[in-house]
Enzyme design. Structure first.
Site, PDB file in Angstrom:
ATOM      1  N   ASP A  93       0.831  -1.208   0.000  1.00  0.00           N
ATOM      2  CA  ASP A  93       0.000   0.000   0.000  1.00  0.00           C
ATOM      3  C   ASP A  93       0.866   1.258   0.000  1.00  0.00           C
ATOM      4  O   ASP A  93       1.918   1.292   0.648  1.00  0.00           O
ATOM      5  CB  ASP A  93      -0.892  -0.038   1.256  1.00  0.00           C
ATOM      6  CG  ASP A  93      -2.067   0.898   1.138  1.00  0.00           C
ATOM      7  OD1 ASP A  93      -2.729   1.142   2.174  1.00  0.00           O
ATOM      8  OD2 ASP A  93      -2.345   1.393   0.029  1.00  0.00           O
ATOM      9  N   HIS A 110       3.273   3.335  -8.826  1.00  0.00           N
ATOM     10  CA  HIS A 110       3.132   1.882  -9.036  1.00  0.00           C
ATOM     11  C   HIS A 110       4.408   1.305  -9.629  1.00  0.00           C
ATOM     12  O   HIS A 110       4.837   0.203  -9.271  1.00  0.00           O
ATOM     13  CB  HIS A 110       1.933   1.590  -9.951  1.00  0.00           C
ATOM     14  CG  HIS A 110       0.620   1.946  -9.325  1.00  0.00           C
ATOM     15  ND1 HIS A 110       0.225   1.459  -8.101  1.00  0.00           N
ATOM     16  CD2 HIS A 110      -0.391   2.765  -9.743  1.00  0.00           C
ATOM     17  CE1 HIS A 110      -0.977   1.949  -7.788  1.00  0.00           C
ATOM     18  NE2 HIS A 110      -1.366   2.749  -8.762  1.00  0.00           N
ATOM     19  N   LEU A 204      11.226 -20.596  -3.525  1.00  0.00           N
ATOM     20  CA  LEU A 204      10.234 -19.721  -2.908  1.00  0.00           C
ATOM     21  C   LEU A 204       8.935 -19.884  -3.692  1.00  0.00           C
ATOM     22  O   LEU A 204       8.946 -19.940  -4.911  1.00  0.00           O
ATOM     23  CB  LEU A 204      10.685 -18.253  -2.979  1.00  0.00           C
ATOM     24  CG  LEU A 204       9.650 -17.194  -2.577  1.00  0.00           C
ATOM     25  CD1 LEU A 204       9.422 -17.194  -1.072  1.00  0.00           C
ATOM     26  CD2 LEU A 204      10.097 -15.789  -3.018  1.00  0.00           C
TER      27      LEU A 204
END
Lengths: 317, 299
Positions: A93, A110, A204
């Site tokens: 955020d 972004h 991962l």
């Protein structure tokens, strides 16, 4: 024979030196006890100062930060290996606010946020975190201005295209959760291709929540269960927590419940993210905006996590 | 004379404190007041250890703190308060501690039903939220008696989560939703006479049920269906969640209902929670209220 830790420190010092000097090729000989063999690694520093690692066959193995080791890297001081979270979830955020503070359009925020994600993935791989779930786009985000939504969809496609090889090289498996039917067809195909391409990776597991809602996740589990009841596969009395967990979108994961959730930008809420799965997750709310969330901030979150006493409703004594 | 004057001073300060609180609340009331606050009352045992008390006294101190906070909240105009009193996971604690907590619960339920209690003062309706079947007969009977006795109250609501976890609540909601939807289709069959398919259903009396949306033979279950069957459907979602003792996790409390709620975790242990913690949280809520309302409208 150098112990692994000090050989790693020496490597980093040499890399740092090489980055600061003119482009050059240096060769380090390191003995890795876990491998029991001498590995010759050449590190070539490009004109941009970025170090690339080549193995003894001269094949570029990718960024210097990529370690071709089966064991994770040493942790920063103060962090204990045995207290590391297995699954970290992140609500990324603050991109738009970051851009606004700089007088830039939201799109710049972004794009800056992508850098933070890139670094976080590398750190998770290095430090042996098994699962990373990122909240890329919620079902509520569809109500944002069309221009911003279209930009974000385009950004997801561009980033996935450009980063897929790097992610794959790091041994990252990609999965997605959320209502993909609402995504542009081209992005749906790309995500599906990425999942297929990386499905055998095991360093991962990165779960990308895109067009995702925690409440919808539980509701769709309920629908699937209702269908099984109607078809006579199960009875109503068979419905329990394990059954519901098995029908949630995260059921494919080895560790579906995050140990640690990090939300940046100072907002103190979950915003409909992974509600069932967060029952006993430690929450860390960082003031930093997402594009500024880097290694230092991640280490701070991990420190906080390691201080906490997790009791799951019972007592320690 | 000294005792009387000492008592007099206490009365004076108490009165001043009350006036100051009312003045402060009147200022706070200029801004939006949260409709529903949820509390995770954590830290009673640590308080007892800190104050060198026996464990039971930590929980009693926690109860006093609860009554104070309830008074402040209802005075401020908060209509719904939910408290996490006992989780299903807490049954795994030592049997002596579990029994102590159950005995305290029964004792305090009786106190709440007495004349002059906070329940009568604020016209409060009591709800016990959770899997009450897991409670012993005596505790369950006390809870059900309290719910019956206050069923006519409408000014405020106190929801006490006992034998509760959010996952258990959702299991129950899923079971009920599945039962409802599967039962809805039992008397129905497709209308062959009308030649309609794809969602046109009629019952034995020929009544058309085309309003029921179907998906592979069963009515579609929506988010609202699951929500309606939650134990907590009697109240709106919390505007604020406060967990004392500085722990920042929900511990299986209102996971569904707090999807959009701000979470606060003051470091104070539950018996140490004061008016000032509440005021600070409400001020922060007011500061962010218009932003959160905008975000909600976007969804």
């Amino acid at each position: 024979m150098l112990p692994l830790r000090s050989s790693v420190s020496l490597e980093k010092k040499l890399l740092s030196f090489s980055r600061n000097s003119c482009p050059s090729t240096i060769t380090q000989s390191l003995l890795f006890p876990s491998h029991g063999r001498l590995v010759q690694l050449k590190t070539a520093v490009s004109a941009t100062g970025v170090a690339h690692r080549e193995d003894d066959k001269g094949v570029n193995t990718g960024m210097a930060s990529t370690w071709d080791l089966s064991e994770p890297e040493p942790l920063p001081p103060g962090l204990l290996r045995e207290l590391m979270p297995r699954h970290v979830a992140v609500v990324m955020d603050g991109n738009a606010r970051w851009a606004r503070r700089r007088g830039l359009p939201a799109s710049s925020g972004h794009e800056a946020g992508v850098q933070s994600l890139r670094e976080l993935i590398e750190l998770c791989v290095k430090w042996g975190i098994r699962v990373l779930t990122v909240f890329a786009f919620s079902s509520e985000n569809w109500f944002r201005p069309k221009g911003e939504v279209d930009f974000l969809m385009g950004l997801f496609e561009r980033v996935m295209e450009s980063e897929l090889q790097n992610i794959h090289r790091q041994g990252v498996q990609i999965s997605t959760i959320g209502d993909s039917s609402k995504l542009p067809k081209s992005l749906q195909k790309l995500l599906s291709r990425a999942e297929q391409y990386t499905k055998d990776n095991s360093q991962l597991h990165m779960i990308v929540a895109i067009s995702y809602s925690g409440r919808s996740d539980i509701t769709q589990a309920c629908k699937r269960i209702a269908r099984k009841v109607k078809d006579g596969v199960i009875c109503l009395e068979d419905i329990d927590e394990k059954l519901i967990e098995g029908e949630l979108e995260t059921s494919f994961s080895d560790f579906p419940s995050p140990d640690l959730l990090i939300r940046t930008s100072g907002e103190l809420r979950l915003s409909n993210f992974l509600l069932w799965q967060l029952a006993y997750t430690e929450l860390f709310f960082a003031q930093t905006l997402w594009p500024d969330f880097r290694k230092t901030e991640f280490v701070e979150a991990l420190h906080s996590f390691q201080q906490r006493q997790r009791r799951y409703g019972s007592r320690n004594s | 004379m000294e005792v009387e004057s000492g008592y007099g001073f206490r009365q004076l300060f108490s009165g001043l404190g009350c006036s100051f609180r009312k003045f402060m609340f009147s200022i706070l009331s200029v801004g939006p007041i949260p409709d529903h606050i949820a509390f995770i009352m954590d830290g009673n045992r640590r308080f007892a250890k800190k104050q060198h008390l026996v464990e039971g006294d930590g929980h009693r101190a926690g109860y006093k703190s609860l009554i104070s906070i309830l008074n402040y909240c209802y005075e401020l105009g908060v209509k719904y308060i939910t408290v996490y009193a006992f989780s299903i996971e807490n049954f795994k604690r030592q049997p002596e501690e579990v029994q102590l907590l159950m005995d305290l619960l029964v004792e305090k339920i009786e106190d709440l039903l007495r004349d002059g209690s906070i329940v009568t003062k604020y016209g409060m309706r009591l709800y016990f939220i959770g899997n009450l079947g897991l409670l012993s007969g005596a505790v369950r009977a006390a809870a059900e008696k309290a719910m019956r006795a206050t069923a006519h109250n409408t000014r405020a609501m106190l929801l006490i989560c006992v034998a509760y976890t959010s996952c258990d609540e959702m299991v129950h909601a899923v079971q009920v939703s599945c039962r409802e939807k599967v039962d809805e289709t039992r008397p129905l069959w497709k209308s062959e006479l009308s030649g309609v398919c794809n969602g046109r259903w009629v019952d034995e009396g020929g009544k058309n049920h085309s309003d029921i949306q179907m998906d592979e033979g069963i009515p579609i279950i929506k988010t609202g269906d699951v929500e309606r069957n939650m134990y907590m459907s009697v109240a709106p979602d919390p505007n604020i969640v406060i967990r004392s003792s500085g722990e920042t996790r929900l511990s299986n409390f209102l996971l569904w209902q707090t999807a959009y709620s701000p979470l606060y975790s003051p470091a104070a242990l539950w018996p140490e929670i004061s008016l000032w913690h509440l005021v600070w949280v409400v001020l922060d809520f007011q500061r962010k209220h218009s932003y959160l309302q905008r975000k909600r409208k976007q969804s």
